[in-house]
Write a protein that holds these residues in place. Sequence first.
Motif, PDB file in Angstrom:
ATOM      1  N   ALA A   3       0.694  -1.173   0.083  1.00 21.98           N
ATOM      2  CA  ALA A   3       0.208  -0.040  -0.135  1.00 21.98           C
ATOM      3  C   ALA A   3       0.993   1.352  -0.055  1.00 21.98           C
ATOM      4  N   GLU A   4       0.466   2.432  -0.504  1.00 19.51           N
ATOM      5  CA  GLU A   4       1.093   3.400  -0.765  1.00 19.51           C
ATOM      6  C   GLU A   4       0.366   4.316   0.341  1.00 19.51           C
ATOM      7  N   ASP A   8      -4.596   7.817  -2.994  1.00 26.61           N
ATOM      8  CA  ASP A   8      -5.759   7.356  -3.069  1.00 26.61           C
ATOM      9  C   ASP A   8      -5.672   6.144  -4.124  1.00 26.61           C
ATOM     10  N   TYR A   9      -4.664   5.228  -4.128  1.00 24.14           N
ATOM     11  CA  TYR A   9      -4.508   4.363  -5.104  1.00 24.14           C
ATOM     12  C   TYR A   9      -3.757   3.259  -4.475  1.00 24.14           C
ATOM     13  N   PHE A  10      -3.919   2.051  -4.631  1.00 16.64           N
ATOM     14  CA  PHE A  10      -3.444   0.680  -4.180  1.00 16.64           C
ATOM     15  C   PHE A  10      -3.370  -0.295  -5.210  1.00 16.64           C
ATOM     16  N   GLU A  11      -2.112  -0.910  -5.753  1.00 15.52           N
ATOM     17  CA  GLU A  11      -2.081  -1.874  -6.627  1.00 15.52           C
ATOM     18  C   GLU A  11      -1.193  -3.085  -6.221  1.00 15.52           C
ATOM     19  N   TRP A  20      -8.918   2.115  -5.613  1.00 17.63           N
ATOM     20  CA  TRP A  20      -8.716   3.602  -5.909  1.00 17.63           C
ATOM     21  C   TRP A  20      -9.850   4.370  -5.531  1.00 17.63           C
ATOM     22  N   ILE A  21      -9.614   5.532  -4.834  1.00 12.98           N
ATOM     23  CA  ILE A  21     -10.744   6.368  -4.657  1.00 12.98           C
ATOM     24  C   ILE A  21     -11.037   7.249  -5.834  1.00 12.98           C
TER      25      ILE A  21
END
Length: 60
Positions: A3-4, A8-11, A20-21
């Motif tokens: 996770a970052e 607003d983004y996870f991959e 993502w949001i």
Amino acid sequence: MQAENKKDYFESSDGTLRIWIEQESSIHIKATTKEGDPVELSESEALEIAEVLKDFASRI
């Protein structure tokens, strides 16, 4: 999977799962392999995704 922080983004590391949001009002999830099959998660991956979703939900 990684996770970052406060993004607003996870991959997932292999790119098969993305969260993502969108427009600061909803959470989008895409989880398919390049062959179009469902993504399988280990227990630890599922728990990590649950934390990402909780974090994202608290921010929308």
